[in-house]
Write an enzyme that holds these catalytic residues in place. Structure first.
Site, mmCIF file in Angstrom:
data_model
loop_
_atom_site.group_PDB
_atom_site.id
_atom_site.type_symbol
_atom_site.label_atom_id
_atom_site.label_comp_id
_atom_site.label_asym_id
_atom_site.label_seq_id
_atom_site.Cartn_x
_atom_site.Cartn_y
_atom_site.Cartn_z
ATOM 1 N N LYS A 1 31.482 75.767 33.984
ATOM 2 C CA LYS A 1 32.411 75.621 35.102
ATOM 3 C C LYS A 1 31.655 75.086 36.311
ATOM 4 O O LYS A 1 30.481 75.469 36.523
ATOM 5 C CB LYS A 1 32.983 76.990 35.483
ATOM 6 N N ALA B 1 41.231 71.406 25.559
ATOM 7 C CA ALA B 1 41.042 72.507 24.613
ATOM 8 C C ALA B 1 41.111 73.824 25.362
ATOM 9 O O ALA B 1 40.865 73.864 26.565
ATOM 10 C CB ALA B 1 39.688 72.382 23.922
ATOM 11 N N LYS C 1 39.598 61.866 38.351
ATOM 12 C CA LYS C 1 39.787 63.121 37.606
ATOM 13 C C LYS C 1 40.037 64.264 38.584
ATOM 14 O O LYS C 1 40.874 65.134 38.340
ATOM 15 C CB LYS C 1 38.548 63.398 36.741
ATOM 16 N N ASN D 1 43.135 66.793 38.595
ATOM 17 C CA ASN D 1 42.907 68.241 38.488
ATOM 18 C C ASN D 1 43.456 68.974 39.715
ATOM 19 O O ASN D 1 43.930 70.104 39.599
ATOM 20 C CB ASN D 1 41.412 68.558 38.352
HETATM 21 O O1 KPL Z 1 40.859 68.745 32.949
HETATM 22 C C1 KPL Z 1 41.793 69.442 32.627
HETATM 23 C C2 KPL Z 1 41.622 70.911 32.773
HETATM 24 O O2 KPL Z 1 42.363 71.687 32.201
HETATM 25 O O3 KPL Z 1 40.683 71.280 33.479
HETATM 26 C C3 KPL Z 1 43.096 68.808 32.206
HETATM 27 C C4 KPL Z 1 42.924 67.294 32.039
HETATM 28 C C5 KPL Z 1 44.117 69.089 33.267
HETATM 29 C C6 KPL Z 1 43.572 69.254 30.863
HETATM 30 O O4 KPL Z 1 44.138 70.495 30.860
#
Ligand code: KPL
Length: 308
Positions: A78, A130, A186, A190
């Site tokens: 994380k 995932a 991204k 997010n």
């Molecule tokens: O990056 C993601 C996350 O869950 O952190 C996405 C692309 C939103 C996929 O769930």
């Protein structure tokens, strides 16, 4: 190739299983003893619908000094744990190897470069989705490309090599000459998807319509305005349309922030919404929606009990 993974969560498990199946020797850094024992006993599991794929890593270690150095180290902790986990990546990397961060959020590469050395880090983003069923057992809930590049920009033979390794392992990857644009794109996706799914306690697909879809569009448009004011060239011409595509492609996924919040763990809100708001403030771009979402996630993270 010997490949290390620091951060064996949902994506770490997914990447490790695919790379083992492609014949690579995987070394996993797992600090928690119970998780280490579980993975050593049962192996890793990747589930997709009703099918399951199991794989055995070459080594599972708490101390990276116990493992032979790896040419490639996937860094998937994380964003809020980058500082803490960076020394493990530095120890696991072979002298001529690279650490590849595929994390959410901004600021990870700078922290890693300070630990590993500027020449030893690559960055990227992945649209693979995932979630963890239990430690070392991931459910593959959405597929998409992984894009990687050199922090300084231009592609290099080592980036091309990593792209080949991932693609050959059924993890389609591409090279970018503009890592900053990819990371910002991204982050603003997010900034919409993660807080909304976490706060509403829904899978990504629930953001496809209604008021949640409206909030998603507002948050992403704000983030895009901040990125553009900063001079970032966003790869997709319409980030809001892109957010809708990602939500549809990962409809079954539980976002990483939803997983963190439901498990009572720290979230990546500071490295995602926090960065958008701080940069917006610095550049004079208002970010009221991202600010409220960030405050709500912080409030939800602090909540220790339930009144009902
Ligand atoms: O990056 C993601 C996350 O869950 O952190 C996405 C692309 C939103 C996929 O769930």
């Amino acid at each position: 190739m010997r490949i290390g993974v620091v951060g064996v969560g949902a994506l770490g498990t997914l990447f490790a299983v695919k790379l083992i199946a492609a014949g690579h020797e995987m070394v996993l850094h797992v600090p928690r003893e119970t998780t280490r024992e579980l993975i050593l006993r049962r192996g890793l599991v990747l589930q997709r619908g009703r099918s399951k794929e199991a794989a055995r890593p070459a080594a599972v270690v708490a101390d990276p000094a116990q493992a032979a150095p790896a040419q490639l180290v996937l860094f998937l902790v994380k964003a809020c744990a980058t500082q803490e986990a960076a020394p493990a990546a530095a120890k696991l990397r072979a002298a001529d190897g690279v650490v590849l961060s595929l994390q959410n959020g901004l600021g990870n590469l700078e922290i890693l470069e300070r630990r590993v050395g500027a020449g030893g880090v690559l960055g990227g983003v992945t649209a693979q989705g995932a979630y963890l069923r239990e430690p070392g057992w991931a459910v593959h809930a959405g597929e998409g490309p992984t894009v990687l590049g050199e922090p300084a920009g231009k592609a290099s033979p080592r980036v091309e090599r990593v792209v080949q390794v991932l693609t050959a392992a059924d993890l389609p990857a591409q090279v970018t000459n503009d890592l900053e644009g990819q990371l910002w794109e991204k982050v603003l996706l997010n900034g919409g998807i993660n807080p909304l799914t976490a706060l509403l306690r829904v899978r990504n697909g629930m953001l496809r319509e209604g008021p949640a879809a409206e909030l998603l569009a507002l948050a992403v448009a704000e983030g895009a305005a901040v990125a553009r004011a900063r001079g970032v060239e966003l790869p997709h011409p319409d980030p809001v349309a892109l957010a809708r595509e990602v939500v549809a492609a990962t409809a079954r996924n539980r976002s990483s922030m939803l997983q963190d919040l439901t498990r009572g763990r720290p979230t990546e809100v500071e490295q995602i919404s926090g960065v958008i708001c701080r940069e917006g403030e610095r550049l004079g771009v208002p970010t009221p929606v991202n600010r409220v979402l960030a405050l709500l996630v912080r409030a939800a993270t602090r909540k220790t009990g339930n009144f009902f």
